[in-house]
Design a protein around this motif. Structure first.
Motif, mmCIF file in Angstrom:
data_model
loop_
_atom_site.group_PDB
_atom_site.id
_atom_site.type_symbol
_atom_site.label_atom_id
_atom_site.label_comp_id
_atom_site.label_asym_id
_atom_site.label_seq_id
_atom_site.Cartn_x
_atom_site.Cartn_y
_atom_site.Cartn_z
ATOM 1 N N ASP A 1 0.832 -1.203 0.000
ATOM 2 C CA ASP A 1 0.000 0.000 0.000
ATOM 3 C C ASP A 1 0.868 1.255 0.000
ATOM 4 O O ASP A 1 0.441 2.322 0.439
ATOM 5 N N CYS B 1 -0.995 3.791 -3.808
ATOM 6 C CA CYS B 1 -2.253 3.171 -4.222
ATOM 7 C C CYS B 1 -2.935 3.874 -5.392
ATOM 8 O O CYS B 1 -4.124 3.620 -5.646
ATOM 9 N N GLU C 1 -9.475 -12.722 1.371
ATOM 10 C CA GLU C 1 -9.327 -11.272 1.302
ATOM 11 C C GLU C 1 -9.900 -10.602 2.552
ATOM 12 O O GLU C 1 -9.368 -9.597 3.029
ATOM 13 N N LEU D 1 -7.871 -8.106 5.220
ATOM 14 C CA LEU D 1 -8.368 -6.802 5.666
ATOM 15 C C LEU D 1 -8.510 -6.761 7.187
ATOM 16 O O LEU D 1 -8.325 -5.699 7.807
ATOM 17 N N ARG E 1 -1.218 -5.443 4.159
ATOM 18 C CA ARG E 1 -1.671 -4.126 3.723
ATOM 19 C C ARG E 1 -1.542 -4.015 2.212
ATOM 20 O O ARG E 1 -0.434 -4.097 1.657
ATOM 21 N N GLU E 2 -2.669 -3.839 1.529
ATOM 22 C CA GLU E 2 -2.694 -3.773 0.084
ATOM 23 C C GLU E 2 -3.627 -2.656 -0.385
ATOM 24 O O GLU E 2 -4.503 -2.217 0.373
ATOM 25 N N CYS E 3 -3.448 -2.234 -1.622
ATOM 26 C CA CYS E 3 -4.352 -1.260 -2.234
ATOM 27 C C CYS E 3 -5.636 -1.960 -2.662
ATOM 28 O O CYS E 3 -5.666 -3.173 -2.828
ATOM 29 N N TRP E 4 -6.680 -1.154 -2.894
ATOM 30 C CA TRP E 4 -7.963 -1.754 -3.265
ATOM 31 C C TRP E 4 -7.870 -2.509 -4.581
ATOM 32 O O TRP E 4 -8.461 -3.585 -4.736
ATOM 33 N N TRP E 5 -7.111 -1.970 -5.543
ATOM 34 C CA TRP E 5 -6.995 -2.642 -6.835
ATOM 35 C C TRP E 5 -6.131 -3.895 -6.746
ATOM 36 O O TRP E 5 -6.255 -4.802 -7.579
ATOM 37 N N ASP E 6 -5.273 -3.974 -5.731
ATOM 38 C CA ASP E 6 -4.488 -5.194 -5.505
ATOM 39 C C ASP E 6 -5.416 -6.325 -5.053
ATOM 40 O O ASP E 6 -5.307 -7.464 -5.520
ATOM 41 N N HIS E 7 -6.334 -6.018 -4.129
ATOM 42 C CA HIS E 7 -7.301 -7.019 -3.669
ATOM 43 C C HIS E 7 -8.176 -7.501 -4.820
ATOM 44 O O HIS E 7 -8.398 -8.714 -4.978
ATOM 45 N N VAL E 8 -8.688 -6.559 -5.610
ATOM 46 C CA VAL E 8 -9.679 -6.898 -6.637
ATOM 47 C C VAL E 8 -9.033 -7.471 -7.889
ATOM 48 O O VAL E 8 -9.436 -8.537 -8.386
#
Length: 300
Positions: free
Chosen positions: A110, A113, A156, A160, A170-177
């Motif tokens: 993150d 991001c 996922e 979180l 800790r990841e960015c939203w686009w990393d999760h999706v």
């Protein structure tokens, strides 16, 4: 594994964990107790019946993986009898670069991001490749698309929920999706299922679907299916979390070779474990059908 063996193993595991929390600053005493605990565990595993792997022609390989897993778990049992400082220093026996804190210098996902191509490419590192390999191998273990897709979403949620403790979550939203759900998880889950089918490996049905509607799945009506599905979900969850907590607590960086080794060992053990669980579930089904037919003949 017979019911009596399961009870014995559960009691023995609880006993080992209880005495492991009794460790103190006497390293000699802790090591003695750790060796004793490891010996007890190895003897317990040696008393079990040997089970075949999913590919019959490689039975020597599966036996090798089983005992490699036993050695790995025996080392973990030895570690839990040590205090925190001693356990971290013992890790230097496998890699001299270990034994010092890596949390502050650890790369987290993150850092930046903004949804830009350069940031996405920056996250396509060795850890992403291990992530994809993990889901590919997990498909070989569980061999059930429904359970695997449920787990990947739950995975996922876990990340979180624990990212405030584990920096690597800790990841960015686009990393999760994008990188996780759409590519690293779903794509490699179905790739692993496709390869396992091509190799002629038996597919599992932990939920008891059998072309039934959602409300008619056996997992909602048969305690054996519910126990198998819940036990599988619980085992995968515990394995997932303990892996990251061990890395964090023992100061093992993501690029260390031990991370790949652990994935390799757990794959070998997992194949045998879930094959055994599925065989036990099928044996219960076959026994139930036999008993039902036997009673019908008697009534006739």
């Amino acid at each position: 594994m017979r019911y009596q063996e399961q009870i014995l193993f559960f009691i023995s595991a609880c006993t080992l964990i209880y005495f492991a929390y009794e460790n103190d600053y006497d390293n000699i005493k802790n090591r003695y107790r750790g060796v004793l605990g490891s010996i007890i565990f190895i003897c317990m595993m040696g008393s079990l019946k040997s089970y075949d792997g999913p590919i019959k022609r490689f039975q020597g390989y599966w036996r090798f993986m089983f005992w490699l897993g036993v050695c790995y778990n025996a080392f973990l049992i030895f570690l839990i009898f040590q205090n925190e400082k001693e356990a971290r220093q013992l890790m230097k026996l496998g890699d001299e670069s270990l034994g010092r804190s890596v949390t502050k210098d650890m790369h987290t996902y993150d850092d930046n991001c903004e949804f830009e191509l350069v940031n996405i490419v920056d996250n396509l590192d060795h850890y992403f490749l291990l992530h994809c390999l993990n889901w590919f191998l997990l498909a070989f273990l569980l061999r059930d698309a429904w359970l695997l897709n449920f787990w990947q979403i739950f995975d996922e949620i876990i990340e979180l929920s624990w990212q405030h403790i584990l920096p690597h979550f800790r990841e960015c939203w686009w990393d999760h999706v994008l990188l996780d759900v759409l590519i690293g998880n779903t794509l490699f889950v179905f790739l692993g299922l496709w390869v396992s089918k091509k190799l002629g490996i038996e597919q599992f049905d932990w939920l008891g679907r059998k072309d039934k509607s959602f409300t008619q799945w056996l997992v909602w009506h048969d305690y054996k299916y519910f126990g198998a599905a819940f036990g599988t979900w619980l085992a995968v969850t515990i394995n997932f979390l303990t892996g990251f907590f061990l890395m964090n607590q023992l100061w093992v960086p993501p690029k260390c070779w031990m991370v790949s080794y652990r994935l390799f060992v757990w794959f070998g053990m997992g194949v045998l474990s879930w094959q055994e669980q599925w065989n036990d579930l099928k044996d219960i089904q076959l026994f139930g059908l036999f008993l039902q037919k036997h009673l019908q003949v008697q009534n006739f």
